[in-house]
Design an enzyme around this catalytic site. Structure first.
Site, PDB file in Angstrom:
ATOM      1  N   CYS A  91       0.930  -1.373  -0.102  1.00 40.55           N
ATOM      2  CA  CYS A  91      -0.060   0.141   0.031  1.00 40.55           C
ATOM      3  C   CYS A  91       0.953   1.244  -0.030  1.00 40.55           C
ATOM      4  CB  CYS A  91      -0.813  -0.007   1.187  1.00 40.55           C
ATOM      5  SG  CYS A  91      -2.161  -1.339   1.105  1.00 40.55           S
ATOM      6  N   HIS A 119      -3.048   7.489   2.204  1.00 42.33           N
ATOM      7  CA  HIS A 119      -3.530   6.080   1.691  1.00 42.33           C
ATOM      8  C   HIS A 119      -4.888   5.665   2.322  1.00 42.33           C
ATOM      9  CE1 HIS A 119      -3.877   1.912   0.832  1.00 42.33           C
ATOM     10  NE2 HIS A 119      -3.604   1.457   2.082  1.00 42.33           N
ATOM     11  N   ASN A 177     -10.133   0.002   0.114  1.00 40.78           N
ATOM     12  CA  ASN A 177      -8.611   0.064   0.153  1.00 40.78           C
ATOM     13  C   ASN A 177      -8.123  -0.655  -1.190  1.00 40.78           C
ATOM     14  OD1 ASN A 177      -5.848  -0.384   0.259  1.00 40.78           O
ATOM     15  ND2 ASN A 177      -6.153  -0.933   2.565  1.00 40.78           N
TER      16      ASN A 177
HETATM   17  N1  ACO Z   1     -18.468  -7.456  10.348  1.00 36.06           N
HETATM   18  C1  ACO Z   1     -18.936  -7.581  11.725  1.00 36.06           C
HETATM   19  N2  ACO Z   1     -18.169  -7.907  12.696  1.00 36.06           N
HETATM   20  C2  ACO Z   1     -16.653  -7.793  12.370  1.00 36.06           C
HETATM   21  C3  ACO Z   1     -16.144  -7.860  11.259  1.00 36.06           C
HETATM   22  C4  ACO Z   1     -17.078  -7.543  10.000  1.00 36.06           C
HETATM   23  N3  ACO Z   1     -16.574  -7.451   8.729  1.00 36.06           N
HETATM   24  N4  ACO Z   1     -14.675  -7.966  11.022  1.00 36.06           N
HETATM   25  C5  ACO Z   1     -14.563  -8.002  12.432  1.00 36.06           C
HETATM   26  N5  ACO Z   1     -15.746  -8.164  13.398  1.00 36.06           N
HETATM   27  C6  ACO Z   1     -15.834  -8.090  14.772  1.00 36.06           C
HETATM   28  C7  ACO Z   1     -14.839  -8.981  15.291  1.00 36.06           C
HETATM   29  O1  ACO Z   1     -14.801 -10.134  15.165  1.00 36.06           O
HETATM   30  C8  ACO Z   1     -14.721  -8.375  16.748  1.00 36.06           C
HETATM   31  O2  ACO Z   1     -15.772  -9.109  17.619  1.00 36.06           O
HETATM   32  P1  ACO Z   1     -15.596  -9.593  19.023  1.00 36.06           P
HETATM   33  O3  ACO Z   1     -15.437  -8.105  19.596  1.00 36.06           O
HETATM   34  O4  ACO Z   1     -16.907 -10.400  19.264  1.00 36.06           O
HETATM   35  O5  ACO Z   1     -14.415 -10.151  19.223  1.00 36.06           O
HETATM   36  C9  ACO Z   1     -15.356  -7.063  16.532  1.00 36.06           C
HETATM   37  O6  ACO Z   1     -16.072  -6.814  15.263  1.00 36.06           O
HETATM   38  C10 ACO Z   1     -14.399  -5.958  16.761  1.00 36.06           C
HETATM   39  O7  ACO Z   1     -13.351  -6.220  15.927  1.00 36.06           O
HETATM   40  P2  ACO Z   1     -11.881  -5.275  15.922  1.00 36.06           P
HETATM   41  O8  ACO Z   1     -11.003  -6.328  14.958  1.00 36.06           O
HETATM   42  O9  ACO Z   1     -11.585  -4.689  17.326  1.00 36.06           O
HETATM   43  O10 ACO Z   1     -12.590  -4.238  14.940  1.00 36.06           O
HETATM   44  P3  ACO Z   1     -11.918  -2.841  14.730  1.00 36.06           P
HETATM   45  O11 ACO Z   1     -12.641  -1.518  15.168  1.00 36.06           O
HETATM   46  O12 ACO Z   1     -10.291  -2.874  15.049  1.00 36.06           O
HETATM   47  O13 ACO Z   1     -11.788  -2.705  12.979  1.00 36.06           O
HETATM   48  C11 ACO Z   1     -10.531  -3.244  11.150  1.00 36.06           C
HETATM   49  C12 ACO Z   1     -11.202  -3.898  12.195  1.00 36.06           C
HETATM   50  C13 ACO Z   1     -11.597  -2.336  10.197  1.00 36.06           C
HETATM   51  C14 ACO Z   1      -9.931  -4.243  10.202  1.00 36.06           C
HETATM   52  C15 ACO Z   1      -9.558  -2.157  11.602  1.00 36.06           C
HETATM   53  O14 ACO Z   1      -8.638  -2.635  12.693  1.00 36.06           O
HETATM   54  C16 ACO Z   1      -8.563  -1.603  10.839  1.00 36.06           C
HETATM   55  O15 ACO Z   1      -8.878  -0.949   9.541  1.00 36.06           O
HETATM   56  N6  ACO Z   1      -7.520  -1.912  10.782  1.00 36.06           N
HETATM   57  C17 ACO Z   1      -6.283  -1.474   9.627  1.00 36.06           C
HETATM   58  C18 ACO Z   1      -6.511  -2.423   8.584  1.00 36.06           C
HETATM   59  C19 ACO Z   1      -5.819  -1.759   7.278  1.00 36.06           C
HETATM   60  O16 ACO Z   1      -5.654  -0.457   6.975  1.00 36.06           O
HETATM   61  N7  ACO Z   1      -5.071  -2.990   6.459  1.00 36.06           N
HETATM   62  C20 ACO Z   1      -4.462  -2.487   5.476  1.00 36.06           C
HETATM   63  C21 ACO Z   1      -3.150  -1.711   5.497  1.00 36.06           C
HETATM   64  S1  ACO Z   1      -2.443  -1.414   4.100  1.00 36.06           S
HETATM   65  C22 ACO Z   1      -1.950  -2.583   3.217  1.00 36.06           C
HETATM   66  O17 ACO Z   1      -0.619  -2.506   3.070  1.00 36.06           O
HETATM   67  C23 ACO Z   1      -2.712  -3.698   2.721  1.00 36.06           C
END
Ligand code: ACO
Length: 334
Positions: free
Chosen positions: A114, A253, A283
Site C-alpha cells: 500500500c 493512503h 482500500n
Molecule cells: N463485520 C462484523 N463484525 C466484524 C467484522 C465484520 N466485517 N470484522 C470483524 N468483526 C468483529 C470482530 O470479530 C470483533 O468481534 P468481538 O468483539 O466479538 O471479538 C469486533 O468486530 C471488533 O473487531 P476489531 O478487530 O476490534 O475491529 P476494529 O474496530 O479494530 O476494526 C478493522 C477492524 C476495520 C480491520 C481495523 O482494525 C482496521 O482498519 N485496521 C487496519 C486495516 C488496514 O488498514 N489494512 C490495510 C493496511 S495497508 C496494506 O498494506 C494492505
C-alpha cells in the site's frame, strides 16, 4: 536541487473496474452488516475485477488517461507499483509499457504494497534526478481482491481493485507540481501482521489452503499505520519548511477513514483538509493515492497552488510521505 533535476507532476489519470460491490451484497453472504462496515471503515462500496481482468489491464486504462492528461505520447520509463502482478514472473510493467505503445522504454515493478505509489514516485524522481530519463509514467495498481479469502469477513469488506497513474517530467524544484522531499521507511520484523504466506519462494504451494490468502491483524496494523504515517508526514513537513497550518490538503493512503482521521488529529490537521474517497473505492492498495488525487481534482478539493501532503503505509511494513504544490491539470473522471 539542480535546475531540471526535479520530478514535476504533468499528468494524472485513474480507472476503476465497472463491477460495484456494495456492503449489502457482502452482508448477504458474510456475517457482517452495512452499519459495521461503514462505522468501522468508512467504506460503502468497492470495485472488483471480473474474472480475466488483471492488474495490467487496469494499469493500461489508467496509464492511458495519465498520458492524455499530460499531453504526451511517449515516456522514458514505466514504473508500476503493485503487489498483485499478472504473474509472479516476469514483472508486469513491461506489458503495460508495450500495450501503451512505449516501444523499448525502461519498465519495472516496485512492490511496497500500500506504500507502493509513494515508493514508485521516489524511484521515478531518482531516475529523473540521475538523468537516466526525462519523463516517467508511474502507475499504482492492484487487484487486491484476488488475494482475499472470500469467506473472511475481516478482510473482504476492506479491499477493492483499481489503478491510478501519473506522468512525471524533469523540471525545476520551485515549479508547481515538483515532488519532494521523500521520506521512506520499512520494518520487516512486522511482516507477519499483514501477509500472504504462500505463493512465494518460502512456501511455493500452500501447506494449508488458507495460506494463499491475505492474513491481517487489523488492530495492530491500525496502530502502526497511524503512528508511522504521522511520523513520516512530520519529517516531510520539516524538510519542506511548511507548518501544519500551511497544509491545504492531506491525501493519505485510503486504508480506513478512521486511520485517516486519527493521523489528521495526531498532526493537528483539520478534518476538512483530508481528501477521502474510500467510501466508494475501499482500500485499493497501491492505487489508492492516485485515485484519491483524481477524485480530489474532479470535486474541486485540490486546486492549483495548494500545498499537498501525501502519506502511505502498507504491508512489509513500509511507509512514506512526500509533498508538492498542486499544478494545473486536466483530469478525466474515474
Ligand atoms: N463485520 C462484523 N463484525 C466484524 C467484522 C465484520 N466485517 N470484522 C470483524 N468483526 C468483529 C470482530 O470479530 C470483533 O468481534 P468481538 O468483539 O466479538 O471479538 C469486533 O468486530 C471488533 O473487531 P476489531 O478487530 O476490534 O475491529 P476494529 O474496530 O479494530 O476494526 C478493522 C477492524 C476495520 C480491520 C481495523 O482494525 C482496521 O482498519 N485496521 C487496519 C486495516 C488496514 O488498514 N489494512 C490495510 C493496511 S495497508 C496494506 O498494506 C494492505
Amino acid at each position: 536541487m539542480v535546475a531540471g533535476s526535479s520530478a514535476v507532476l504533468a499528468g494524472l489519470g485513474g480507472w476503476l473496474p465497472p463491477r460495484v460491490v456494495g456492503n449489502a451484497e457482502l452482508a448477504a453472504r458474510l456475517d457482517t452488516s452495512d452499519e459495521w462496515i461503514r462505522s468501522r471503515t468508512g467504506i460503502a462500496e468497492r470495485r472488483v475485477v471480473d474474472d480475466g481482468m488483471s492488474t495490467v489491464d487496469m494499469s493500461v486504462a489508467a496509464g492511458g488517461r495519465a498520458l492524455r492528461s499530460a499531453g504526451v505520447d511517449r515516456v522514458g520509463a514505466v514504473v508500476l507499483a503493485t503487489a498483485t502482478p499478472d504473474q509472479p514472473c516476469p514483472a508486469s510493467a513491461p506489458q503495460v509499457a508495450s500495450r501503451l505503445g512505449q516501444g523499448e522504454a525502461a519498465a519495472f515493478d516496485v512492490n511496497a504494497v500500500c506504500s507502493g505509489f509513494v515508493y514508485a514516485l521516489a524511484t521515478a524522481a531518482g531516475l529523473i534526478a540521475a538523468r537516466v530519463v526525462r519523463d516517467v509514467l508511474v502507475v499504482g495498481a492492484d487487484a487486491f481482491t484476488t488475494l482475499l479469502d472470500p469467506d473472511d469477513r475481516g478482510t473482504v469488506p476492506i479491499f477493492g481493485d483499481g489503478a491510478g497513474a501519473v506522468v512525471l517530467r524533469a523540471g525545476d524544484p520551485g515549479e508547481p507540481g515538483a515532488f519532494g522531499p521523500f521520506d521512506l521507511h520499512s520494518d520487516g520484523d512486522q511482516a507477519e501482521l499483514l501477509i500472504v504466506p504462500a505463493g512465494g519462494s518460502r512456501q511455493p504451494r500452500p501447506v494449508e489452503p488458507r495460506d494463499r490468502y491475505l492474513r491481517m491483524e487489523g488492530q495492530a496494523v491500525f496502530r502502526h499505520a497511524t503512528t508511522r504515517m504521522a511520523e513520516s508526514s512530520r519529517a516531510v513537513l520539516d524538510e519542506l519548511g511548511w507548518t501544519v497550518g500551511e497544509v491545504d490538503r492531506f491525501v493519505g493512503h485510503q486504508a480506513n477513514v478512521r486511520i485517516l482521521s486519527t493521523v489528521a488529529k495526531q498532526l493537528g490537521l483539520p478534518a476538512d483538509g483530508l481528501v477521502v474517497n474510500i467510501d466508494r473505492t475501499g482500500n485499493t492498495s497501491a492505487a489508492s493515492i492516485p485515485l484519491a488525487l483524481v477524485d480530489g481534482v474532479r470535486d474541486g478539493s485540490l486546486r492549483p497552488g495548494d500545498r499537498v501532503l501525501l502519506a502511505a503505509f502498507g504491508a512489509g511494513f513500509t511507509w512514506g510521505a512526500t509533498g508538492l504544490r498542486w499544478p494545473d491539470l486536466d483530469v478525466d473522471p474515474l
